[in-house]
Design a protein around this motif. Structure first.
Motif, mmCIF file in Angstrom:
data_model
loop_
_atom_site.group_PDB
_atom_site.id
_atom_site.type_symbol
_atom_site.label_atom_id
_atom_site.label_comp_id
_atom_site.label_asym_id
_atom_site.label_seq_id
_atom_site.Cartn_x
_atom_site.Cartn_y
_atom_site.Cartn_z
ATOM 1 N N SER A 269 13.471 2.063 7.975
ATOM 2 C CA SER A 269 14.190 1.556 9.144
ATOM 3 C C SER A 269 13.426 0.394 9.788
ATOM 4 O O SER A 269 14.015 -0.627 10.168
ATOM 5 N N LEU A 270 12.105 0.540 9.896
ATOM 6 C CA LEU A 270 11.279 -0.515 10.482
ATOM 7 C C LEU A 270 11.302 -1.767 9.612
ATOM 8 O O LEU A 270 11.434 -2.884 10.119
ATOM 9 N N GLN A 271 11.192 -1.600 8.306
ATOM 10 C CA GLN A 271 11.255 -2.751 7.400
ATOM 11 C C GLN A 271 12.603 -3.448 7.504
ATOM 12 O O GLN A 271 12.683 -4.673 7.480
ATOM 13 N N ALA A 272 13.665 -2.680 7.640
ATOM 14 C CA ALA A 272 14.999 -3.270 7.792
ATOM 15 C C ALA A 272 15.096 -4.048 9.097
ATOM 16 O O ALA A 272 15.673 -5.144 9.137
ATOM 17 N N ALA A 273 14.521 -3.490 10.173
ATOM 18 C CA ALA A 273 14.545 -4.187 11.468
ATOM 19 C C ALA A 273 13.790 -5.510 11.389
ATOM 20 O O ALA A 273 14.246 -6.534 11.901
ATOM 21 N N TRP A 274 12.621 -5.510 10.727
ATOM 22 C CA TRP A 274 11.866 -6.755 10.567
ATOM 23 C C TRP A 274 12.634 -7.747 9.693
ATOM 24 O O TRP A 274 12.662 -8.942 9.973
ATOM 25 N N ALA B 131 11.890 -15.609 24.048
ATOM 26 C CA ALA B 131 13.188 -15.031 23.676
ATOM 27 C C ALA B 131 13.161 -14.533 22.232
ATOM 28 O O ALA B 131 13.699 -13.471 21.923
ATOM 29 N N ILE B 132 12.512 -15.282 21.345
ATOM 30 C CA ILE B 132 12.386 -14.857 19.947
ATOM 31 C C ILE B 132 11.509 -13.610 19.868
ATOM 32 O O ILE B 132 11.828 -12.645 19.176
ATOM 33 N N ALA B 133 10.393 -13.623 20.600
ATOM 34 C CA ALA B 133 9.467 -12.471 20.583
ATOM 35 C C ALA B 133 10.128 -11.208 21.127
ATOM 36 O O ALA B 133 9.887 -10.111 20.620
ATOM 37 N N ARG B 134 10.967 -11.354 22.128
ATOM 38 C CA ARG B 134 11.639 -10.181 22.722
ATOM 39 C C ARG B 134 12.505 -9.437 21.710
ATOM 40 O O ARG B 134 12.742 -8.251 21.862
ATOM 41 N N GLU B 135 12.962 -10.132 20.692
ATOM 42 C CA GLU B 135 13.830 -9.500 19.695
ATOM 43 C C GLU B 135 13.073 -8.912 18.509
ATOM 44 O O GLU B 135 13.673 -8.352 17.597
ATOM 45 N N CYS B 136 11.733 -9.041 18.509
ATOM 46 C CA CYS B 136 10.930 -8.414 17.451
ATOM 47 C C CYS B 136 11.082 -6.906 17.526
ATOM 48 O O CYS B 136 11.240 -6.356 18.618
ATOM 49 N N PRO B 137 10.998 -6.225 16.388
ATOM 50 C CA PRO B 137 10.999 -4.759 16.429
ATOM 51 C C PRO B 137 9.843 -4.259 17.294
ATOM 52 O O PRO B 137 8.788 -4.898 17.374
ATOM 53 N N PRO B 138 10.034 -3.115 17.967
ATOM 54 C CA PRO B 138 9.008 -2.606 18.887
ATOM 55 C C PRO B 138 7.796 -2.032 18.160
ATOM 56 O O PRO B 138 7.809 -1.866 16.955
ATOM 57 N N GLY B 139 6.757 -1.734 18.937
ATOM 58 C CA GLY B 139 5.597 -1.048 18.392
ATOM 59 C C GLY B 139 4.297 -1.804 18.523
ATOM 60 O O GLY B 139 3.266 -1.338 18.053
#
Length: 108
Positions: A25-30, A88-96
């Motif tokens: 799931s994390l890889q898909a989000a990235w 704005a770009i950074a805000r859309e990075c996956p969390p963690g």
């Protein structure tokens, strides 16, 4: 367009390893994030190993320091109009992780 360095920081304390499903799931989000911002992400970013060396004067020691609260886990070079666009770009990075955003000075 300005260039920005995204420095991804992770805590140093031990964390539970994600399950295979969570990793997928994390890889898909990235992958989704990288595809969405493919025009802004410049070549050269990568993950970093958790070990390294610190050169201070002539002394070389292992790093990062044990007492550090965070380590640099990876980085990316982003092209954006200004800090607001980079944020704005950074805000859309996956969390963690924490993301430090630094603008290149343009010397090179």
């Amino acid at each position: 367009m300005a260039k920005f360095l995204f420095i991804y920081r992770h805590p140093t304390e031990s964390r539970a390893q994600p399950s295979p499903e969570e990793m997928q799931s994390l890889q898909a989000a990235w992958g989704t994030w990288m595809q969405k911002f493919s025009m802004a992400i410049l070549p050269g970013g990568d993950g970093l190993k958790h070990t390294g060396r610190l050169l201070k004067g002539v002394l070389v020691t292992d790093g990062p320091y044990v007492e550090a609260k965070e380590i640099i886990a990876s980085f990316a070079v982003i092209q954006a109009a200004d800090y607001d666009a980079a944020v704005a770009i950074a805000r859309e990075c996956p969390p963690g992780h924490t993301i430090e955003i630094r603008e290149f000075a343009g010397y090179a």
